[in-house]
Design a protein around this motif. Sequence first.
Motif, PDB file in Angstrom:
ATOM      1  N   GLU A 167     -18.286   1.742 -10.852  1.00 42.47           N
ATOM      2  CA  GLU A 167     -17.596   2.340  -9.708  1.00 42.47           C
ATOM      3  C   GLU A 167     -17.860   1.584  -8.414  1.00 42.47           C
ATOM      4  OE1 GLU A 167     -17.983   7.067 -10.444  1.00 42.47           O
ATOM      5  OE2 GLU A 167     -19.834   5.899 -10.242  1.00 42.47           O
ATOM      6  N   THR A 168     -16.791   1.443  -7.635  1.00 40.40           N
ATOM      7  CA  THR A 168     -16.909   0.776  -6.337  1.00 40.40           C
ATOM      8  C   THR A 168     -16.123   1.538  -5.278  1.00 40.40           C
ATOM      9  OG1 THR A 168     -17.260  -1.381  -7.337  1.00 40.40           O
ATOM     10  CG2 THR A 168     -16.406  -1.380  -5.099  1.00 40.40           C
ATOM     11  N   LEU A 169     -16.751   1.656  -4.115  1.00 39.02           N
ATOM     12  CA  LEU A 169     -16.084   2.262  -2.962  1.00 39.02           C
ATOM     13  C   LEU A 169     -15.264   1.181  -2.276  1.00 39.02           C
ATOM     14  CD1 LEU A 169     -15.919   4.834  -1.132  1.00 39.02           C
ATOM     15  CD2 LEU A 169     -17.763   3.802   0.227  1.00 39.02           C
ATOM     16  N   VAL A 170     -13.979   1.464  -2.079  1.00 37.27           N
ATOM     17  CA  VAL A 170     -13.113   0.505  -1.385  1.00 37.27           C
ATOM     18  C   VAL A 170     -12.297   1.229  -0.327  1.00 37.27           C
ATOM     19  CG1 VAL A 170     -12.901  -1.023  -3.409  1.00 37.27           C
ATOM     20  CG2 VAL A 170     -11.173   0.748  -3.025  1.00 37.27           C
ATOM     21  N   LYS A 171     -11.771   0.454   0.622  1.00 36.86           N
ATOM     22  CA  LYS A 171     -10.860   1.037   1.605  1.00 36.86           C
ATOM     23  C   LYS A 171      -9.582   1.446   0.891  1.00 36.86           C
ATOM     24  CE  LYS A 171     -12.740  -1.886   5.172  1.00 36.86           C
ATOM     25  NZ  LYS A 171     -12.636  -3.250   5.720  1.00 36.86           N
ATOM     26  N   LYS A 172      -9.005   2.550   1.301  1.00 40.04           N
ATOM     27  CA  LYS A 172      -7.730   2.966   0.724  1.00 40.04           C
ATOM     28  C   LYS A 172      -6.655   1.996   1.206  1.00 40.04           C
ATOM     29  CE  LYS A 172      -4.730   6.787  -0.120  1.00 40.04           C
ATOM     30  NZ  LYS A 172      -4.770   8.173  -0.495  1.00 40.04           N
ATOM     31  N   VAL A 173      -5.921   1.436   0.273  1.00 41.58           N
ATOM     32  CA  VAL A 173      -4.947   0.411   0.647  1.00 41.58           C
ATOM     33  C   VAL A 173      -3.563   0.808   0.148  1.00 41.58           C
ATOM     34  CG1 VAL A 173      -4.263  -1.997   0.284  1.00 41.58           C
ATOM     35  CG2 VAL A 173      -6.669  -1.447   0.672  1.00 41.58           C
ATOM     36  N   SER A 174      -2.599   0.683   1.045  1.00 46.48           N
ATOM     37  CA  SER A 174      -1.223   0.842   0.580  1.00 46.48           C
ATOM     38  C   SER A 174      -0.753  -0.556   0.168  1.00 46.48           C
ATOM     39  CB  SER A 174      -0.424   1.514   1.695  1.00 46.48           C
ATOM     40  OG  SER A 174       0.652   0.779   2.054  1.00 46.48           O
ATOM     41  N   ILE A 175      -0.514  -0.692  -1.129  1.00 43.88           N
ATOM     42  CA  ILE A 175      -0.303  -2.017  -1.734  1.00 43.88           C
ATOM     43  C   ILE A 175       1.120  -2.516  -1.490  1.00 43.88           C
ATOM     44  CG2 ILE A 175      -0.145  -3.222  -3.981  1.00 43.88           C
ATOM     45  CD1 ILE A 175      -3.007  -2.771  -3.421  1.00 43.88           C
ATOM     46  N   ILE A 176       1.241  -3.748  -1.062  1.00 43.79           N
ATOM     47  CA  ILE A 176       2.539  -4.422  -1.001  1.00 43.79           C
ATOM     48  C   ILE A 176       2.924  -4.700  -2.464  1.00 43.79           C
ATOM     49  CG2 ILE A 176       3.761  -6.503  -0.227  1.00 43.79           C
ATOM     50  CD1 ILE A 176       1.519  -6.730   2.002  1.00 43.79           C
ATOM     51  N   PRO A 177       4.087  -4.214  -2.924  1.00 41.55           N
ATOM     52  CA  PRO A 177       4.357  -4.275  -4.378  1.00 41.55           C
ATOM     53  C   PRO A 177       4.755  -5.659  -4.888  1.00 41.55           C
ATOM     54  CG  PRO A 177       6.152  -3.200  -3.256  1.00 41.55           C
ATOM     55  CD  PRO A 177       5.140  -3.512  -2.196  1.00 41.55           C
ATOM     56  N   LEU A 186      14.884  -6.738  -0.890  1.00 43.18           N
ATOM     57  CA  LEU A 186      14.429  -5.454  -1.445  1.00 43.18           C
ATOM     58  C   LEU A 186      13.490  -4.714  -0.480  1.00 43.18           C
ATOM     59  CD1 LEU A 186      13.756  -6.705  -5.097  1.00 43.18           C
ATOM     60  CD2 LEU A 186      15.545  -5.090  -4.399  1.00 43.18           C
ATOM     61  N   HIS A 187      13.275  -5.304   0.707  1.00 45.51           N
ATOM     62  CA  HIS A 187      12.363  -4.719   1.703  1.00 45.51           C
ATOM     63  C   HIS A 187      10.961  -4.527   1.149  1.00 45.51           C
ATOM     64  CE1 HIS A 187      15.462  -4.278   4.657  1.00 45.51           C
ATOM     65  NE2 HIS A 187      16.222  -3.600   3.819  1.00 45.51           N
ATOM     66  N   LEU A 188      10.532  -5.447   0.299  1.00 44.87           N
ATOM     67  CA  LEU A 188       9.164  -5.368  -0.222  1.00 44.87           C
ATOM     68  C   LEU A 188       8.196  -5.971   0.787  1.00 44.87           C
ATOM     69  CD1 LEU A 188       9.838  -6.487  -3.916  1.00 44.87           C
ATOM     70  CD2 LEU A 188       9.879  -4.187  -2.938  1.00 44.87           C
ATOM     71  N   ALA A 189       8.672  -6.952   1.554  1.00 42.02           N
ATOM     72  CA  ALA A 189       7.843  -7.612   2.571  1.00 42.02           C
ATOM     73  C   ALA A 189       8.769  -8.333   3.552  1.00 42.02           C
ATOM     74  CB  ALA A 189       6.907  -8.618   1.907  1.00 42.02           C
ATOM     75  N   THR A 190       8.269  -8.488   4.770  1.00 37.83           N
ATOM     76  CA  THR A 190       9.046  -9.227   5.778  1.00 37.83           C
ATOM     77  C   THR A 190       8.750 -10.726   5.650  1.00 37.83           C
ATOM     78  OG1 THR A 190       7.274  -9.144   7.407  1.00 37.83           O
ATOM     79  CG2 THR A 190       8.831  -7.291   7.407  1.00 37.83           C
ATOM     80  N   ARG A 191       9.539 -11.524   6.363  1.00 38.51           N
ATOM     81  CA  ARG A 191       9.313 -12.978   6.361  1.00 38.51           C
ATOM     82  C   ARG A 191       7.890 -13.314   6.824  1.00 38.51           C
ATOM     83  NH1 ARG A 191      13.104 -16.845   6.543  1.00 38.51           N
ATOM     84  NH2 ARG A 191      14.714 -15.354   7.075  1.00 38.51           N
ATOM     85  N   GLU A 192       7.438 -12.592   7.866  1.00 40.63           N
ATOM     86  CA  GLU A 192       6.100 -12.834   8.422  1.00 40.63           C
ATOM     87  C   GLU A 192       5.024 -12.437   7.408  1.00 40.63           C
ATOM     88  OE1 GLU A 192       8.560 -11.109  10.090  1.00 40.63           O
ATOM     89  OE2 GLU A 192       9.083 -12.893  11.279  1.00 40.63           O
ATOM     90  N   GLU A 193       5.249 -11.319   6.736  1.00 43.44           N
ATOM     91  CA  GLU A 193       4.261 -10.881   5.734  1.00 43.44           C
ATOM     92  C   GLU A 193       4.187 -11.872   4.575  1.00 43.44           C
ATOM     93  OE1 GLU A 193       4.017  -6.070   5.700  1.00 43.44           O
ATOM     94  OE2 GLU A 193       5.937  -6.933   5.151  1.00 43.44           O
ATOM     95  N   ILE A 194       5.337 -12.384   4.178  1.00 44.98           N
ATOM     96  CA  ILE A 194       5.353 -13.356   3.078  1.00 44.98           C
ATOM     97  C   ILE A 194       4.580 -14.610   3.483  1.00 44.98           C
ATOM     98  CG2 ILE A 194       6.874 -14.892   1.752  1.00 44.98           C
ATOM     99  CD1 ILE A 194       8.919 -12.518   1.781  1.00 44.98           C
ATOM    100  N   ALA A 195       4.784 -15.047   4.718  1.00 42.46           N
ATOM    101  CA  ALA A 195       4.064 -16.234   5.204  1.00 42.46           C
ATOM    102  C   ALA A 195       2.553 -15.963   5.218  1.00 42.46           C
ATOM    103  CB  ALA A 195       4.559 -16.612   6.596  1.00 42.46           C
ATOM    104  N   LEU A 196       2.173 -14.773   5.662  1.00 42.85           N
ATOM    105  CA  LEU A 196       0.746 -14.407   5.717  1.00 42.85           C
ATOM    106  C   LEU A 196       0.150 -14.336   4.304  1.00 42.85           C
ATOM    107  CD1 LEU A 196      -1.715 -13.395   7.347  1.00 42.85           C
ATOM    108  CD2 LEU A 196      -0.745 -11.081   7.220  1.00 42.85           C
TER     109      LEU A 196
END
Length: 239
Positions: free
Chosen positions: A78-88, A140-150
């Motif tokens: 078990e590991t404690l992690v930050k709750k993350v909303s995942i980019i699909p 599909l609005h999964l990610a923006t151009r900036e997010e993809i670059a990041l």
Amino acid sequence: MNKQEMIYEGKAKKVYATDDANYVIVEYKDDATAFNGLKKGKIAGKGVINNRITNQLMQMLENEGIPTHYVKELSERETLVKKVSIIPLEVVVRNISAGSFAKKYGVEEGIVFDAPTIEFSYKNDELGDPLLNDFHAMALHLATREEIALIQRTAFQINERLKSYFNRIGIDLVDFKLEFGYTPDGDFVLADEISPDTCRLWDHQTHEKMDKDRFRRDLGGTEEAYIEVMNRMGRKEKA
Ligand code: TMP
Ligand code: ASP
């Protein structure tokens, strides 16, 4: 932080709520699947090994300036992690030809690329995680151009750090899959796991496979291979 109800069960992990909405607990299972769940099995002790390997690599990456969801190892599984909303998006970086790349493009495994490649799949089990390009991800609005670059920039940085880490313990990093997302505070972080389930790792000398391909391809010795990766990482930590 107290473990509360299970909020999600995936193929290799369970996720539990805690009493703080900003954190969740992941629990690693021994279950193994391949080919989008078509092949099912168990790899004894895998959960314990992948928990430890992932946490060690996440801490190494944090130390090298890559933000991750990692907080604290709580127990063997078990590991404690930050709750993350995942980019699909499943983000795959490759240094050497193998797996679906070799099959799709009709080349042998083991060709060392001049420069690493990156590709995305749409994280959607029902559709079988179809491959898509930047424009499809934006449409599909999964990610923006900036997010993809990041994502691309960060994934290549992670590749350089993982490659040199594994290199020092006699392992070639062939390819791997990453997932990214946002914490409740809006921070972009690396999430999920980095383990022999999600990487291809070949012994530098013998080219022996030390990853989930042993299970996918019925090569035997899967547990032993995972333990060998963990042991080499342990020795490196002490060195
Ligand atoms: P591939 O060659 O089958 O596309 O796999 C590339 C890398 O991604 C390999 O290291 C295994 C990893 N991977 C996952 O972690 N999850 C998956 O569902 C798939 C298909 C691959
Ligand atoms: N994780 C995927 C599955 O369960 C595929 C794989 O790792 O080969 O089917």
